[in-house]
Design a protein around this motif. Structure first.
Motif, PDB file in Angstrom:
ATOM      1  N   SER A   1       0.963  -1.211  -0.034  1.00 13.92           N
ATOM      2  CA  SER A   1       0.016   0.169   0.032  1.00 13.92           C
ATOM      3  C   SER A   1       0.869   1.103  -0.090  1.00 13.92           C
ATOM      4  O   SER A   1       0.624   2.347  -0.505  1.00 13.92           O
TER       5      SER A   1
ATOM      6  N   THR B   1      -3.629  -3.331   2.672  1.00 15.27           N
ATOM      7  CA  THR B   1      -2.314  -4.075   2.429  1.00 15.27           C
ATOM      8  C   THR B   1      -2.368  -5.659   2.724  1.00 15.27           C
ATOM      9  O   THR B   1      -3.324  -5.981   3.778  1.00 15.27           O
TER      10      THR B   1
ATOM     11  N   ASP C   1      -6.702   4.904   5.441  1.00 14.33           N
ATOM     12  CA  ASP C   1      -5.694   3.948   5.433  1.00 14.33           C
ATOM     13  C   ASP C   1      -5.924   2.817   6.311  1.00 14.33           C
ATOM     14  O   ASP C   1      -5.992   2.991   7.475  1.00 14.33           O
TER      15      ASP C   1
ATOM     16  N   CYS D   1      -5.870   7.616   9.347  1.00 15.94           N
ATOM     17  CA  CYS D   1      -5.404   5.989   9.539  1.00 15.94           C
ATOM     18  C   CYS D   1      -6.217   5.336  10.487  1.00 15.94           C
ATOM     19  O   CYS D   1      -6.382   5.651  11.590  1.00 15.94           O
TER      20      CYS D   1
ATOM     21  N   ARG E   1       5.237  -7.749  -1.083  1.00 14.07           N
ATOM     22  CA  ARG E   1       4.610  -6.736  -1.644  1.00 14.07           C
ATOM     23  C   ARG E   1       3.347  -6.849  -2.389  1.00 14.07           C
ATOM     24  O   ARG E   1       3.299  -7.195  -3.489  1.00 14.07           O
TER      25      ARG E   1
HETATM   26  N1  PLP Z   1      -0.037   2.043   6.318  1.00 10.92           N
HETATM   27  C1  PLP Z   1       0.095   1.673   7.395  1.00 10.92           C
HETATM   28  C2  PLP Z   1      -0.607   2.530   8.467  1.00 10.92           C
HETATM   29  C3  PLP Z   1       1.278   1.087   7.840  1.00 10.92           C
HETATM   30  O1  PLP Z   1       1.400   0.824   9.082  1.00 10.92           O
HETATM   31  C4  PLP Z   1       1.970   0.654   6.935  1.00 10.92           C
HETATM   32  C5  PLP Z   1       3.328  -0.423   7.129  1.00 10.92           C
HETATM   33  O2  PLP Z   1       3.452  -0.558   8.097  1.00 10.92           O
HETATM   34  C6  PLP Z   1       1.512   0.635   5.427  1.00 10.92           C
HETATM   35  C7  PLP Z   1       0.589   1.809   5.029  1.00 10.92           C
HETATM   36  C8  PLP Z   1       2.847   0.509   4.255  1.00 10.92           C
HETATM   37  O3  PLP Z   1       2.484  -0.963   4.172  1.00 10.92           O
HETATM   38  P1  PLP Z   1       2.927  -1.748   2.664  1.00 10.92           P
HETATM   39  O4  PLP Z   1       3.476  -0.735   1.935  1.00 10.92           O
HETATM   40  O5  PLP Z   1       3.737  -2.700   3.260  1.00 10.92           O
HETATM   41  O6  PLP Z   1       1.587  -2.204   2.332  1.00 10.92           O
END
Ligand code: PLP
Length: 353
Positions: free
Chosen positions: A80, A212, A182, A151, A223
């Motif tokens: 993500s 994610t 998020d 988030c 990924r």
């Molecule tokens: N969003 C949040 C709140 C996260 O804590 C993280 C990673 O720790 C991510 C996004 C990004 O994760 P990824 O790029 O591995 O999907």
């Protein structure tokens, strides 16, 4: 990044790198990937010579079916983070402001700052939650806000917003400014705590959801992630992003197997809750408070300087993260296995006694 920071710090000090016995700094899944995903991953090696056009479409269909949306509402990405960066570029690449509430996950905000966007942040409530009323007031009194970033569950606090409140906020605010939510840690929530924001996507609200496979599915190194948004927005954002063509056929195929493997997800969720309880009990016994968490990490106030704490824990074989906010040093520790949480508590006792 954290791992590299430790490597650099110990090189600077001229010390040997300690053996890491508990890697608790990146909110990874300590149980690995589902056995079914592993099997699918190995099989997919045989079609590694082919682009994943078909597999990408299949995974989008699968997600759409579960979420009650259409495949064209979905943008696959290599984790993500890729979507966070693309959204920062798409919404604020030519400047403007992003409204949020800190402390939160700063990735999208840092990317936007690199594009010269301004971050407007309101304080959180005393329960360490996003203050949605304060955000609405700030939005009304600030010109030039191009995106609202939330988030939920929040990193690093581990807290959530009540689903009804968040849904109402998204409906109202997205009439004026797009809202980016998020949801990296959503899979750790009990069904009653999960807002159904995908429904807003089908109703045409200007919301973008980021998910994610890095957390409950254990795909941090493989990924895989995805965004959900109204089809028009997905198309516009896709112009800034290679989408599923950047993801390997092995990862997408394994992702499909993992997505369907409810048993593995349930196992990881249950084990996470068990290990989190072990941590809670240990901290209580040592006289430390913590912010009750809905995720695979826990935030709690510590009584020494953040960098000193991090380095001393690392010397004892435990990788953690720290933050300074509200005039207070904090540790954010990821939930590992029960054994790893006991290793953490032993090291914590040593470092703090
Ligand atoms: N969003 C949040 C709140 C996260 O804590 C993280 C990673 O720790 C991510 C996004 C990004 O994760 P990824 O790029 O591995 O999907």
């Amino acid at each position: 990044r954290q791992e590299q920071a430790f490597v650099n710090e110990f090189a600077r000090l001229g010390e040997d790198l300690p053996v890491l016995r508990a890697r608790l700094f990146a909110n990874e899944n300590p149980h690995g990937i589902s056995p079914k995903a592993r099997e699918a991953l190995i099989k997919a090696i045989d079609v590694g010579n082919r682009y994943a056009f078909r597999e990408g479409a299949m995974l989008r269909e699968m997600i759409a079916g579960k979420e009650g949306i259409k495949p064209e509402n979905i943008l696959l990405c290599a984790g993500s983070s890729e979507l966070l960066m693309t959204a920062a570029l798409f919404f604020t690449g030519r400047g403007g402001k992003i409204l949020t509430s800190r402390p939160t996950y700063d990735d999208l905000l840092d990317c936007a700052s690199a594009f010269k966007a301004e971050i407007v942040s309101v304080p959180q409530t005393k329960e360490h939650r996003y203050d949605l009323n304060a955000m609405k007031a700030k939005l009304a009194s600030t010109e030039g806000i191009k995106l609202v970033y939330i988030c939920n569950p929040n990193n690093p606090t581990g807290t959530i917003l009540p689903p009804d409140e968040l849904t109402a906020f998204c409906k109202e605010v997205s009439q004026t400014v797009p809202v980016f939510v998020d949801e990296a840690y959503i899979d750790f929530l009990a069904p009653a705590d999960r807002p159904n924001l995908a429904k807003l996507v089908t109703e045409g609200y200007n919301v973008i959801l980021a998910r994610t496979f890095s957390k409950i599915h254990g795909f941090a190194g493989l990924r895989l992630g995805y965004g959900m948004a109204p089809a028009k927005l997905v198309k516009e954002i896709s112009a800034y992003n290679r989408g599923e063509y950047e993801i390997s056929v092995t990862t997408i195929t394994a992702g499909m197997a993992s997505y369907n493997d409810q048993d593995w997800q349930n196992f990881c969720r249950t084990e996470n809750a068990k290990a989190r309880e072990v941590l809670y009990k240990g901290l209580q016994q040592l006289g430390y408070e913590y912010v009750p968490s809905y995720t695979n990490f826990v935030l709690f106030p510590i009584r020494m300087k953040t960098k000193t704490f991090e380095n001393q824990m690392f010397r004892n074989g435990v990788g953690t993260q720290t933050r300074d906010f509200d005039n207070q040093p904090w540790c954010r520790v990821s939930i590992g296995t029960v054994d790893e949480m006991n290793i953490f508590l032993d090291a914590f006792k040593k470092v703090t006694s």
